[in-house]
Design an enzyme around this catalytic site. Structure first.
Site, PDB file in Angstrom:
ATOM      1  N   GLU A 418       0.816  -1.207   0.000  1.00 56.13           N
ATOM      2  CA  GLU A 418       0.000   0.000   0.000  1.00 56.13           C
ATOM      3  C   GLU A 418       0.858   1.270   0.000  1.00 56.13           C
ATOM      4  OE1 GLU A 418      -3.090   0.343  -0.460  1.00 56.13           O
ATOM      5  OE2 GLU A 418      -4.147  -1.442   0.221  1.00 56.13           O
ATOM      6  N   GLU A 488      -3.993 -10.594  -0.017  1.00 53.05           N
ATOM      7  CA  GLU A 488      -4.845 -10.499   1.171  1.00 53.05           C
ATOM      8  C   GLU A 488      -6.257 -10.887   0.748  1.00 53.05           C
ATOM      9  OE1 GLU A 488      -4.491  -6.644   3.154  1.00 53.05           O
ATOM     10  OE2 GLU A 488      -2.333  -6.653   2.793  1.00 53.05           O
TER      11      GLU A 488
HETATM   12  C1  IPT Z   1      -5.136  -3.779   3.671  1.00 52.91           C
HETATM   13  C2  IPT Z   1      -3.758  -3.595   4.212  1.00 52.91           C
HETATM   14  O1  IPT Z   1      -2.810  -4.008   3.274  1.00 52.91           O
HETATM   15  C3  IPT Z   1      -3.536  -4.336   5.477  1.00 52.91           C
HETATM   16  O2  IPT Z   1      -2.352  -3.876   6.069  1.00 52.91           O
HETATM   17  C4  IPT Z   1      -4.684  -4.174   6.401  1.00 52.91           C
HETATM   18  O3  IPT Z   1      -4.838  -2.826   6.720  1.00 52.91           O
HETATM   19  C5  IPT Z   1      -5.917  -4.654   5.733  1.00 52.91           C
HETATM   20  O4  IPT Z   1      -6.152  -3.912   4.589  1.00 52.91           O
HETATM   21  C6  IPT Z   1      -7.144  -4.498   6.580  1.00 52.91           C
HETATM   22  O5  IPT Z   1      -7.046  -5.050   7.824  1.00 52.91           O
HETATM   23  S1  IPT Z   1      -5.512  -2.334   2.762  1.00 52.91           S
HETATM   24  C7  IPT Z   1      -7.200  -2.453   2.395  1.00 52.91           C
HETATM   25  C8  IPT Z   1      -7.964  -1.481   3.224  1.00 52.91           C
HETATM   26  C9  IPT Z   1      -7.450  -2.186   0.965  1.00 52.91           C
END
Ligand code: IPT
Length: 957
Positions: A418, A488
């Site tokens: 990010e 993720e």
């Molecule tokens: C994503 C992040 O990469 C991760 O660090 C964490 O924040 C996760 O979301 C949520 O828990 S970013 C996402 C909001 C697109």
């Protein structure tokens, strides 16, 4: 006249450069013979409010720090009673004005006096290095009064040459640590901001002729079965691997037949690098990573990542993890069928990677880089697109790659997380490729895959993932030729994640989809006497993101949450399926490399959930990707009619392994044979008026309201339709989600404050019928609800008929009845268990006979919310009642109401009352993953629709 009073001595804090004085990065290793001295332990500590509030006289010899506090290194001072932790997701907790940081900049001066051990080599022989494995976020270091440098890059090692400064006794190491620095702009990961010296501090003796840096190249040719080893070393020497009869000079390649390394078969060869001044143990894994035919292949085979995102976390020590905690993480991953880790969002403690090599986990090693907060200004001034910051980015890339390059487990380098897009990222990717062409490069933010070797998405909806799988997603030509991973997905915040089985089906159906990494491994709750576990806002932070920091598959104390149990089932390496009635079971080896020889199979034949016979099942050692039909034994005889029967076949470890004992269940399958007979109650008794009561068989009711009062000697209160559940984090959804968020709609519609209008109590013939309309104030929608009670004298049957009225545009949270019992503790049931399940989180729910307690049925989410439902329950017994379902029902029981559960913010808000509240649900709405991702798939919606369901109650004596 203008005054500039800022002390020049703290200017380095806001300097975008990575620092000065540190040595070039190199491989991290533990020498066999060179001495080292750990400087971990108790240090003197002084906290000041600004970077330059105190001068540097504390670093000088003779300074008396006798009245300072003490802190433990490694550690974070904010978790040791000095100041407070701060949690933000992506917002910087300070004004965004790079590279400037606030004047209020908590600064911790650390002092440690040490003597060299008696057997420390003569100071004239060789030099010494001082190594810091991790300091957040900026440190300035003095040894014996001499400043040796300053650095940023919190989760990366920094070494300093200190040989000439050492004394045998009374060395004074002074470290000034600033919480905020220019480096903080590069470290905007979603986690607690935790300043301190949080990883080891070590003094390393460097004998003359010792190894400096070396690179172990160990590839595997899957066609010939040979491995090629070449160790490039800054200092010439020899490399030996006794098991392979290897004894070659550094820099010289040697090719021999080997067993390859994979996460499934983590074969490591012990070797040694011997330079004139040092012996260095090597743990060599032969494997080749390649992008081939649009797929990530290791040793010639495409791999499927069944991964998790791991932050380093300990509920008391923060990111200062000890080896045992790291090992626990690895063991828990292996025991739950996890085969891959993304080290979100920074390189972990190096010992973690050694464990990954040893136990077998694929690793995406991610650089310590995130600039997420710049999204709020459309990425303007983003450091990754500003050449002034590029040296810092390259420094970070180099420190990661050089430190971790000798780990076979690391198969992909990730530039960070990010951070938008920019030239700095491209520079990092180019540098990494130039230094190490043997691994792939990942960065999710690079949507066109200009700099990367794998197309990566986060939280993509199932539909999009399927389109990508089918190659219909478009994108640049380069991207279309690359595999997809979900770096993720499955946001494990609170109850959930839902829908992961549906993702897994897609991953297994489309070759281009090479799996994903659940967000995330562990809840970052901080142990706290006030709350059980604290989350964002609990320390009075002016800006915070609440419990978004508690979104892991493990609770903060590392107890697996139901989400991990579900994930284990969804990703199991062996599929066991079939129709029990035809006497065969299908076994499929879903691994990428290993055959089934490490596993033994067992069968059990169960009658009404209880095993009556069991044995072992011979299964051939199928190769990866193979499957077979295996004959089951003849079913036992003499099973009573009407009983429900099933086979359960399990794959267990045949022998003890490094990560679990013999018998550990790796995979299982249920093969139903005969269905149960549904409970039937002949309506032979009718309702009988009895003053203010009506009796019907074993039960009594309030004559005016029709409310159930007793069943035999068991008192029952408040039995009525219930549609409310304490919204889960996934029901609430993230505020930025554009699609509907059910938690909000449910509250708006008032589903938590339904009113129950009594229309009629009809006592006639063989039934007591109570007609009601259940509806929220302010709206015209409602649920016409009829309770029909009948009895055969011993048992009491309730049939609930629900007819929605009006235009229901939202699904219901749940649909069923609830009631209170004056006491209940032990619980027994036949149905899904042992843990909770919901429509899209039910893969791990095993039909069987289970025992627990009311307290044991609660899932202690850090922020309380709906939990604990057991799926497919045929019958349950608690508090002197037996309840049978027609059809099966969702069952939960707790010592507080759903409304109290909803109101609670922390575990400690849940105070048991005298009543046990039982919910018997005909339906539950799905869970989904909308706290950061898609809501439940439509097929898991509990739409308001006409429904009828029955329960049969009887008293158990
Ligand atoms: C994503 C992040 O990469 C991760 O660090 C964490 O924040 C996760 O979301 C949520 O828990 S970013 C996402 C909001 C697109």
């Amino acid at each position: 006249m203008t005054f500039r009073t800022t002390s020049a001595s703290a200017d380095y804090v806001e300097d975008v450069s990575p620092g000065s004085g540190a040595l070039p990065p190199r491989a991290w290793y533990a020498s066999s013979d060179a001495r080292s001295l750990s400087l971990n332990g108790s240090w003197r500590f002084r906290l000041s409010a600004a970077a330059d509030a105190e001068d540097d006289s504390f670093a000088a010899e003779g300074y008396d720090a006798g009245d300072w506090a003490e802190v433990t290194v490694p550690g974070h001072w904010v978790l040791q009673g000095h100041g407070f932790p701060v949690y933000t997701n992506h917002l910087y907790p300070f004004p965004v004005d790079p590279p400037r940081v606030p004047t209020e900049n908590p600064t911790g001066d650390h002092l440690r006096v040490f003597d060299l051990p008696e057997d420390w080599p003569d100071l004239a022989e060789g030099g010494a290095l001082l190594r810091f494995d991790g300091v957040e976020s900026c440190a300035r270091v003095w040894l014996n009064g001499t400043e040796i440098g300053e650095f940023k890059g919190s989760r990366l090692p920094h070494e300093f040459a200190v040989g000439g400064l050492l004394k045998t006794v009374g060395n004074i190491l002074a470290v000034r640590v600033h919480q905020w620095s220019a480096g903080s702009y590069l470290e905007d990961q979603d986690q607690w901001w935790l300043p301190g010296i949080f990883r080891d501090v070590t003094l390393l003796h460097r004998p003359a002729g010792s190894a400096l840096d070396f690179f172990v190249h160990a590839s595997y040719d899957h066609v010939t079965g040979e491995g090629t080893l070449r160790v490039d070393s800054d200092v010439d020497g020899r490399v030996t691997v006794p098991a392979l009869d290897i004894d070659v000079a550094t820099g010289e390649p040697v090719t021999v037949p080997v067993e390859p390394w994979s996460a499934e078969t983590p074969r490591l060869y012990d070797g040694e690098l011997v330079t004139p001044g040092e012996r260095v143990p090597l743990r060599i894994g032969f494997r080749t990573v390649a992008l081939e035919d649009g797929l990530i292949k290791v040793n010639g085979r495409a791999v499927l990542f069944k991964g998790v995102n791991r932050h380093e976390w300990h509920p008391e020590r923060g990111r200062a993890l000890d080896l045992e905690t790291m090992r626990e993480d690895v063991l828990l991953m292996k025991r739950h069928n996890v085969n891959a880790v993304r080290t979100s969002h920074y390189p972990p403690h190096p010992a973690f990677l050694e464990l990954c090599d040893e136990y077998g986990l694929w690793v995406i090693d991610e650089c310590d880089l995130e600039t997420h907060g710049f999204v709020e200004q459309d990425w303007r001034d983003n450091p990754v697109d500003d050449d002034r910051w590029t040296p810092a980015l390259l420094d970070r890339a180099a420190r990661m790659v050089e430190r971790d390059k000798n780990h076979p487990s690391v198969v992909i380098w990730s530039l960070g997380n990010e951070a938008g897009t920019g030239r700095g990222l491209t520079a990092m990717a180019e540098w990494i490729r130039g230094r190490d062409a043997s691994r792939l490069v990942h960065y999710e933010g690079d949507v066109d895959c200009r700099d990367t070797d794998v197309y990566s998405r986060m939280y993509a909806f199932h539909e999009e993932v399927e389109r990508i799988g089918r190659g219909l997603d478009g994108g640049t030509l380069k991207r279309r030729r690359l595999p997809l991973i979900l770096c993720e997905y499955g946001h494990a915040m609170g109850n959930g994640p839902g829908g992961i089985a549906d993702y897994q089906r897609l991953f297994e159906a489309h070759e281009r989809l090479q799996g994903g990494f659940i967000w995330e491994w562990i809840d970052h709750g901080i142990k706290d006497d006030r709350y059980g576990y604290a989350y964002g806002g609990d320390f009075g932070e002016e800006l915070h993101d609440g419990n978004f920091v508690c979104d892991g598959l493990l609770f903060p104390d590392r107890t697996p949450s139901p989400g991990l149990v579900e994930f284990k089932k969804v990703i199991e390496p062996v599929a066991i399926s079939g129709d029990g009635a035809d006497g065969t079971v299908r076994i499929a080896n879903k691994q990428d490399f290993a055959d089934l020889s490490a596993l033994a199979f067992t069968w059990a034949f169960q009658v009404d959930g209880e095993t009556i016979e069991s044995g072992s099942l011979p299964v051939p050692a199928l190769a990866a990707g193979e499957s077979a039909e295996v004959k089951l034994p003849a079913p036992p005889e003499g099973v009573p009619g009407g009983a429900e029967t099933q086979w359960t076949v399990r794959a267990v470890l045949a022998e003890d392994t490094a990560w679990a004992p013999q018998g550990h269940v790796v995979a299982w399958g249920r093969l139903p044979v005969a269905a149960r007979a549904l409970p039937s109650v002949a309506a032979t008794e009718g309702p009988v008026p009895d003053g203010a009561l009506i009796t019907l068989g074993p039960a009594s009711f309030d004559a005016r309201t029709g409310a159930l009062r007793t069943i035999g000697s068991v008192e029952v209160t408040g039995l009525r339709l219930d549609v409310w559940r304490a919204p889960t984090d996934n029901d609430e959804g993230a505020p930025w989600q554009s699609d509907v968020r059910h938690g909000e709609l449910w509250r708006k519609l008032g589903l938590h404050r339904m009113r129950h209008r009594l229309d009629a109590v009809e006592s006639g013939g063989d039934a007591l019928t109570v007609r009601t309309r259940v509806a929220p104030a302010g709206w015209e929608v409602g649920l016409s609800t009829v309770y029909r009670w009948t009895s055969d004298g011993n048992r009491l049957r309730l049939t609930v008929s629900v007819t929605p009225e009006g235009d229901w545009t939202v699904p219901l949270p749940r649909l069923g009845v609830r009631f209170g019992l004056s006491g209940a503790d032990a619980v027994t049931w036949f149905g899904g268990g042992p843990g909770e399940a919901y429509p899209d989180t039910r893969a791990a729910s095993q039909v069987g006979r289970w025992r627990s307690t009311v307290d044991g049925m609660q899932t202690p989410y850090v922020r309380p919310q709906e939990n604990g439902a057991r799926a497919d329950v045929r019958w349950a017994e608690l508090g002197g009642l037996r309840i049978e379902g027609d059809p099966e029902f969702w069952f939960s029981a707790r010592r507080w109401t759903n409304e109290q559960l909803d109101a609670a913010r922390h575990r400690t808000d849940l105070v048991p009352g005298g009543t046990v509240w039982v919910n018997l649900d005909h339906g539950q709405h799905g869970i989904g993953s909308q706290s950061c991702g898609p809501g439940p798939l439509p097929r898991y919606y509990l739409n308001a629709a006409p429904a009828e369901f029955s329960f049969v109650f009887s008293e158990v004596r």
